[in-house]
Write a protein that holds these residues in place. Structure first.
Motif, mmCIF file in Angstrom:
data_model
loop_
_atom_site.group_PDB
_atom_site.id
_atom_site.type_symbol
_atom_site.label_atom_id
_atom_site.label_comp_id
_atom_site.label_asym_id
_atom_site.label_seq_id
_atom_site.Cartn_x
_atom_site.Cartn_y
_atom_site.Cartn_z
ATOM 1 N N ALA A 31 2.418 -4.935 7.020
ATOM 2 C CA ALA A 31 1.761 -3.662 7.329
ATOM 3 C C ALA A 31 0.611 -3.383 6.365
ATOM 4 C CB ALA A 31 2.789 -2.531 7.278
ATOM 5 N N ILE A 32 0.825 -3.678 5.093
ATOM 6 C CA ILE A 32 -0.236 -3.461 4.103
ATOM 7 C C ILE A 32 -1.423 -4.376 4.381
ATOM 8 C CG2 ILE A 32 -0.808 -3.679 1.653
ATOM 9 C CD1 ILE A 32 2.089 -2.862 1.041
ATOM 10 N N ARG A 36 -5.205 -3.360 5.435
ATOM 11 C CA ARG A 36 -6.355 -3.874 4.672
ATOM 12 C C ARG A 36 -7.382 -4.510 5.597
ATOM 13 N NH1 ARG A 36 -8.120 -9.390 4.586
ATOM 14 N NH2 ARG A 36 -9.452 -9.677 2.753
ATOM 15 N N SER A 37 -6.908 -5.310 6.582
ATOM 16 C CA SER A 37 -7.826 -5.974 7.517
ATOM 17 C C SER A 37 -8.564 -4.956 8.378
ATOM 18 C CB SER A 37 -7.043 -6.952 8.402
ATOM 19 O OG SER A 37 -6.435 -7.961 7.621
ATOM 20 N N GLN A 38 -7.848 -3.918 8.825
ATOM 21 C CA GLN A 38 -8.500 -2.890 9.634
ATOM 22 C C GLN A 38 -9.536 -2.122 8.820
ATOM 23 O OE1 GLN A 38 -5.178 -0.607 11.085
ATOM 24 N NE2 GLN A 38 -4.825 -1.956 12.834
ATOM 25 N N TRP A 39 -9.262 -1.914 7.553
ATOM 26 C CA TRP A 39 -10.216 -1.206 6.694
ATOM 27 C C TRP A 39 -11.483 -2.036 6.490
ATOM 28 C CZ3 TRP A 39 -9.416 0.118 0.804
ATOM 29 C CH2 TRP A 39 -10.437 0.978 0.395
ATOM 30 N N ALA A 283 -1.490 -10.938 10.242
ATOM 31 C CA ALA A 283 -2.777 -10.853 9.543
ATOM 32 C C ALA A 283 -3.790 -11.828 10.130
ATOM 33 C CB ALA A 283 -2.576 -11.133 8.055
ATOM 34 N N TYR A 284 -3.348 -13.052 10.412
ATOM 35 C CA TYR A 284 -4.267 -14.052 10.961
ATOM 36 C C TYR A 284 -4.702 -13.677 12.378
ATOM 37 C CZ TYR A 284 -2.462 -16.814 7.076
ATOM 38 O OH TYR A 284 -2.102 -17.251 5.830
ATOM 39 N N ILE A 285 -3.746 -13.250 13.204
ATOM 40 C CA ILE A 285 -4.074 -12.873 14.576
ATOM 41 C C ILE A 285 -5.027 -11.684 14.586
ATOM 42 C CG2 ILE A 285 -3.128 -12.093 16.769
ATOM 43 C CD1 ILE A 285 -2.433 -14.977 16.072
ATOM 44 N N GLN A 286 -4.788 -10.723 13.696
ATOM 45 C CA GLN A 286 -5.658 -9.552 13.626
ATOM 46 C C GLN A 286 -7.071 -9.941 13.209
ATOM 47 O OE1 GLN A 286 -4.742 -6.583 14.630
ATOM 48 N NE2 GLN A 286 -6.772 -5.713 14.246
#
Length: 368
Positions: A31-32, A36-39, A283-286
Motif C-alpha cells: 500500500a505504501i 508512492r507510485s501514484q504520488w 507496484a510493478y503493474i501500477q
C-alpha cells in the motif's frame, strides 16, 4: 542498512512471524509503495488514514476470498473411492523452506480402493510451498497419463492450487478472443512497432534476466536488450519486471505506437485489469499502467512460447552469462537464426492464407 542486509532482515521477519502478521506486513508495504507510485506518476497524494483504510480493506478481501475458497468444495474427512471405471490419484507435497527442497507423493487407487501405483519424487531449488504443491499436482497428471488412465479423479488438499487454476481458466476464457491463440510471431500492422519480452529466473541466486527485442512490420530488428536483475524473489516478480522494462524501453526510444507482446498470460491479464493487484506484483503493474498513458497507442498481446523465441533466448543467455547488453538495429549472433525463423514462419502463414483464399476462389468459379 545495505540492500542485502535489508533483504536478510525482511526474510527473517517473514520466516519468524505468524501468517496474519506477514499478511499485514506485506500488505502495508504494498500500500505504501502504491501510494508512492501514484504520488510520483499521477500527482495524487494520499493521507495516512487513506492508506490504512486500503490495507484493512485488502486484508478483509483476502479473508473473504479464503472463506469462499473453502466453500468451493466440501471437505471430506476420509478418502472416498471414485465411481466405477474411474481411478483416483491423490497427491500431496512436503516442503523444506530452509533447503528449498520438496517431495511429491502420488498414489493411484481404483474404485475398490486397491493401490495400483505410487510415486515419491524429491525436487531441489523449489522457491515456495505453492510451487511444491503445483509440482505435485503436475506429477499426478503425468503419472495418470503415463499409466494410460482415461477416466480419472485427481484429489488433493491444496485449495490454493485449485483456486489459482480456476482463476487462470476464467482469465483464459475472458481473454480468449483478445490474447490467447497467437501461435507464431506476427509483424505489427501500420506504423506500430512490436516489443517482445521474456524473463528467465534462477531461484538459488535470486537472479533474473530480461530479454527484449523490438521489430517493425517487416520483421527488421530495431533493437534488443538484455538486463540482469539481482534480489528477485520469484519468477512471479521477474515477469512483471521484464514487462515494465519493455514499456520503459519503448518510451526511452521515443516510440508512439507499440504492441507489447509476451507469453506470460498472468502479467498481461493484470496489466489490462482494473482490479487491485496483489501486494508483490502491485507496484510493478501500477508502474506499467502509469507509463502506458505516455504512448499514443499501446496494446498488449499474448503469444505462445514458440512465437516468443527470440526474447526467450536473450533472457536465457543473459542469465547464463550474467552480463547485460544492448544492440541498436540488430541482435547477437546466437539469436539471428531465431529472427529468421520468425520471418519464415510469418511468410509460411501468409502463404497458407493465400493458398486457402485461392482454393475458395477456385471453388466459387467452379460453382458458377
Amino acid at each position: 542498512m545495505s540492500q542485502l542486509e535489508f533483504m536478510d532482515w525482511f526474510t527473517w521477519v517473514l520466516l519468524n512471524s505468524r501468517v496474519n502478521v506477514c499478511r499485514m506486513f506485506v500488505c502495508a508495504i504494498w500500500a505504501i509503495w502504491t501510494s508512492r507510485s501514484q504520488w510520483i506518476h499521477e500527482g495524487r497524494k494520499k493521507f495516512g488514514a487513506e492508506t490504512e483504510k486500503l490495507i484493512k480493506q485488502y486484508i478483509h478481501d483476502l479473508i473473504e476470498l479464503d472463506r469462499k475458497s473453502l466453500a468451493l468444495s466440501p471437505n471430506s474427512d476420509r478418502w472416498r473411492p471414485p465411481q466405477q471405471e474411474f481411478f483416483k490419484i491423490n497427491f500431496d507435497a512436503a516442503f523444506d523452506i530452509k533447503e528449498n527442497r520438496s517431495c511429491s507423493g502420488i498414489i493411484v487407487k481404483n474404485f475398490k480402493g486397491d493401490i495400483l501405483a505410487f510415486n515419491t519424487t524429491v525436487y531441489e531449488n523449489i522457491p515456495s510451498l505453492f510451487a511444491a504443491e503445483a509440482i505435485a499436482y503436475l506429477l499426478a497428471i503425468t503419472v495418470g497419463k503415463d499409466l494410460g488412465i482415461m477416466h480419472v479423479v485427481i484429489e488433493g488438499d491444496s485449495l490454493t492450487v485449485d483456486t489459482y487454476l480456476l482463476e487462470l481458466d476464467m482469465a483464459q476464457v475472458k481473454l480468449l478472443r483478445r490474447l490467447v491463440g497467437v501461435e507464431w510471431w506476427q509483424p505489427p500492422g501500420g506504423y506500430c512497432l512490436k516489443i517482445n519480452f521474456d524473463a528467465d529466473f534462477h531461484s538459488s541466486s535470486k537472479t533474473s534476466c530480461a530479454g527484449v527485442v523490438i521489430r517493425n512490420r517487416y520483421g527488421i530488428v530495431l533493437g534488443s536488450h538484455i538486463v540482469v536483475y539481482k534480489h528477485i524473489p520469484s519468477t512471479f516478480v521477474a515477469l512483471p519486471t521484464t514487462c515494465l522494462h519493455a514499456v520503459r524501453l519503448g518510451l526511452a526510444l521515443g516510440f508512439s505506437y507499440v504492441i507489447v507482446e509476451g507469453d506470460s498470460l498472468t502479467v498481461l491479464r493484470k496489466v489490462q485489469s482494473s482490479r487491485p493487484d496483489p501486494p508483490i506484483l502491485g507496484a510493478y503493474i501500477q508502474d506499467i499502467k502509469c507509463r502506458v498513458g505516455c504512448f499514443r497507442k499501446c496494446d498488449f498481446q499474448h503469444v505462445l512460447r514458440v512465437g516468443n523465441t527470440v526474447a526467450d533466448l536473450l533472457a536465457k543467455e543473459g542469465l547464463k552469462v550474467g552480463i547485460g547488453s544492448y544492440m541498436c538495429e540488430g541482435v547477437l549472433d546466437f539469436v539471428k537464426r531465431a529472427v529468421e525463423c520468425d520471418c519464415l514462419s510469418n511468410f509460411s502463414s501468409l502463404w497458407r492464407r493465400l493458398y486457402a483464399l485461392v482454393g475458395i476462389a477456385t471453388v466459387s468459379l467452379c460453382a458458377c
